[in-house]
Design an enzyme around this catalytic site. Structure first.
Site, mmCIF file in Angstrom:
data_model
loop_
_atom_site.group_PDB
_atom_site.id
_atom_site.type_symbol
_atom_site.label_atom_id
_atom_site.label_comp_id
_atom_site.label_asym_id
_atom_site.label_seq_id
_atom_site.Cartn_x
_atom_site.Cartn_y
_atom_site.Cartn_z
ATOM 1 N N GLY A 156 0.794 -1.233 0.000
ATOM 2 C CA GLY A 156 0.000 0.000 0.000
ATOM 3 C C GLY A 156 0.822 1.278 0.000
ATOM 4 O O GLY A 156 0.490 2.235 -0.709
ATOM 5 N N ASP A 182 -6.868 2.501 5.785
ATOM 6 C CA ASP A 182 -6.294 1.301 6.397
ATOM 7 C C ASP A 182 -6.706 1.278 7.863
ATOM 8 O O ASP A 182 -7.274 2.254 8.364
ATOM 9 C CB ASP A 182 -4.759 1.272 6.256
ATOM 10 C CG ASP A 182 -4.220 -0.161 6.191
ATOM 11 O OD1 ASP A 182 -4.813 -1.058 6.818
ATOM 12 O OD2 ASP A 182 -3.191 -0.384 5.507
ATOM 13 N N ARG A 219 -0.985 -19.911 0.255
ATOM 14 C CA ARG A 219 -1.978 -18.873 -0.020
ATOM 15 C C ARG A 219 -3.293 -19.234 0.664
ATOM 16 O O ARG A 219 -4.074 -18.363 1.025
ATOM 17 C CB ARG A 219 -2.160 -18.713 -1.534
ATOM 18 C CG ARG A 219 -0.966 -18.025 -2.188
ATOM 19 C CD ARG A 219 -1.092 -18.004 -3.702
ATOM 20 N NE ARG A 219 0.165 -17.564 -4.309
ATOM 21 C CZ ARG A 219 0.449 -16.301 -4.599
ATOM 22 N NH1 ARG A 219 -0.402 -15.341 -4.338
ATOM 23 N NH2 ARG A 219 1.597 -15.982 -5.152
ATOM 24 N N ASN A 253 -7.859 -12.754 4.555
ATOM 25 C CA ASN A 253 -7.889 -11.801 3.443
ATOM 26 C C ASN A 253 -9.245 -11.772 2.732
ATOM 27 O O ASN A 253 -9.696 -10.718 2.288
ATOM 28 C CB ASN A 253 -6.766 -12.115 2.452
ATOM 29 C CG ASN A 253 -5.404 -11.716 3.009
ATOM 30 O OD1 ASN A 253 -5.317 -11.149 4.092
ATOM 31 N ND2 ASN A 253 -4.342 -12.017 2.296
ATOM 32 N N ILE A 300 -5.918 -6.625 -5.591
ATOM 33 C CA ILE A 300 -4.559 -7.153 -5.476
ATOM 34 C C ILE A 300 -4.495 -8.209 -4.370
ATOM 35 O O ILE A 300 -3.689 -9.129 -4.418
ATOM 36 C CB ILE A 300 -3.565 -6.001 -5.171
ATOM 37 C CG1 ILE A 300 -3.425 -5.089 -6.400
ATOM 38 C CG2 ILE A 300 -2.209 -6.515 -4.721
ATOM 39 C CD1 ILE A 300 -2.614 -3.814 -6.149
ATOM 40 N N ASP A 345 2.765 -11.062 -12.552
ATOM 41 C CA ASP A 345 3.199 -12.245 -13.305
ATOM 42 C C ASP A 345 3.764 -11.836 -14.661
ATOM 43 O O ASP A 345 4.734 -12.419 -15.146
ATOM 44 C CB ASP A 345 2.013 -13.212 -13.499
ATOM 45 C CG ASP A 345 1.363 -13.589 -12.176
ATOM 46 O OD1 ASP A 345 2.089 -13.680 -11.173
ATOM 47 O OD2 ASP A 345 0.132 -13.758 -12.143
ATOM 48 N N HIS A 390 -3.555 -16.455 -10.700
ATOM 49 C CA HIS A 390 -2.489 -15.656 -10.089
ATOM 50 C C HIS A 390 -1.860 -16.380 -8.893
ATOM 51 O O HIS A 390 -1.618 -15.790 -7.852
ATOM 52 C CB HIS A 390 -3.058 -14.294 -9.668
ATOM 53 C CG HIS A 390 -2.048 -13.347 -9.091
ATOM 54 N ND1 HIS A 390 -0.901 -12.983 -9.754
ATOM 55 C CD2 HIS A 390 -2.004 -12.695 -7.898
ATOM 56 C CE1 HIS A 390 -0.197 -12.147 -8.997
ATOM 57 N NE2 HIS A 390 -0.851 -11.952 -7.865
#
Length: 330
Positions: free
Chosen positions: A14, A34, A88, A95, A118, A151, A179
């Site tokens: 960020g 944030d 992930r 997330n 993102i 990527d 991704h």
């Protein structure tokens, strides 16, 4: 007047992303949001002598709504970074919840904004965003993007090293699919201007593009993941979206989009059996003008990569849709 928002502006991605957007001549107002430190980041950036006026918001007093209200473009790098040994998937619930909450705010106060996701895992978080927007009645598939530009940036860099090019940015390399890991499919047969990848380097190069993030996580030795390169990639895509919104033509970049809702997407959806896929997107004032089917004329090796990608993406997409409808109880 263009208002850009960075949601997750105090984090490792960020902050440099906000700096790059502050420097962009296409941004008049930069709004940062944030859960911590945003007023400080905003104050710091506001001393830079470029056009954009910067403000910073925290969650208190409906800061999210104030930050995003009437935004033209909202870039979302919010979330926690991957740590060594963390998949992930380990990140998923945290997330996914963060993205869902931010999209709920955006749907209410900036329903016409371009939304650039993102936050990982992008393969799932974009589907979550779409389901939230559908539920709120403001889903415009042409304005929702999963940012996969890192990527492409990696592919450009690594191929330039092999080909002896001075800079990777003079190459156009379609990287399609998803991704993460094997869902990332670099199409080296379609590099422009043409570059021949030696057979003995092909597999290692594909692997490096797919797992380049691990290289950075390992090198940072537990202190973070790919933040600076991701900030650059996020900015590169955001600026293309803003240039296209102003009427610039011929801007193409692969992005992870909802295929049934974009011009040219149905053909790719039929070929892959997937609703979401990263494909070369031609950008215009309304977002996705059209997508190009990158699957025609690919090599056998590339088809093998695509097959593996489709298998992985199916699960990722289903996981995102399920999360949007049944988030885990806290």
């Amino acid at each position: 007047m263009v208002k850009a928002v960075v949601a997750g502006a105090s984090g490792g991605i960020g902050q440099p992303l906000s700096l790059l957007l502050k420097l962009s001549p296409y941004v008049d107002e930069l709004s940062l949001y944030d859960v911590v430190n945003t007023p400080g980041v905003a104050a710091d950036l506001s001393h830079i002598s470029s056009t954009a006026k910067v403000t910073g918001y925290l969650p208190k007093d409906d800061g999210g709504k104030a930050a995003m209200k009437d935004a033209d473009i909202i870039v979302i790098p919010a979330g926690i970074p991957r740590k060594p040994g963390m998949t992930r998937d380990d990140l998923f619930n945290i997330n996914a919840g963060i993205v869902k909450g931010l999209i709920e705010i955006a749907a209410e106060v900036a329903p016409k904004a371009f939304l650039l996701i993102i936050s990982n895992p992008v393969n799932s978080t974009v589907a979550i965003a779409a389901e939230v927007l559908k539920a709120k009645g403001v889903f415009n598939p042409q304005k929702l993007f999963g940012v996969t530009t890192l990527d492409i940036v990696r592919a450009e860099t690594f191929v330039a090293e092999i080909a002896g090019k001075k800079t990777g940015s003079e190459l156009t390399i379609p990287v399609i699919g998803g991704h993460s890991g094997e869902t990332i499919v670099p199409l080296f047969s379609k590099i422009s201007p043409s570059v021949t990848i030696p057979d003995d380097k092909y597999d290692a190069l594909v692997n490096r593009v797919q797992f380049g993030g691990d290289e950075v996580v390992k090198a940072k030795d537990g202190a973070g993941s790919a933040t600076l390169s991701m900030a650059f990639a996020g900015f590169r895509f955001a600026e293309k979206v803003l240039k296209a919104a102003k009427g610039e033509k011929g801007l193409v970049e692969p992005s992870y989009v909802y295929l049934p809702g974009v011009p040219g997407g149905e053909e790719i959806a039929k070929a892959t059996g997937l609703e979401y896929f990263s494909v070369p997107v031609e950008l215009g004032p309304n977002g996705v003008e059209k997508v190009t089917n990158p699957l025609t004329g690919i090599t056998e090796k590339e088809q093998t990569l695509v097959d593996a990608c489709i298998k992985g993406l199916k699960d990722n997409i289903t996981k995102g849709i399920n999360f949007a409808h049944n988030p885990p109880q806290k």
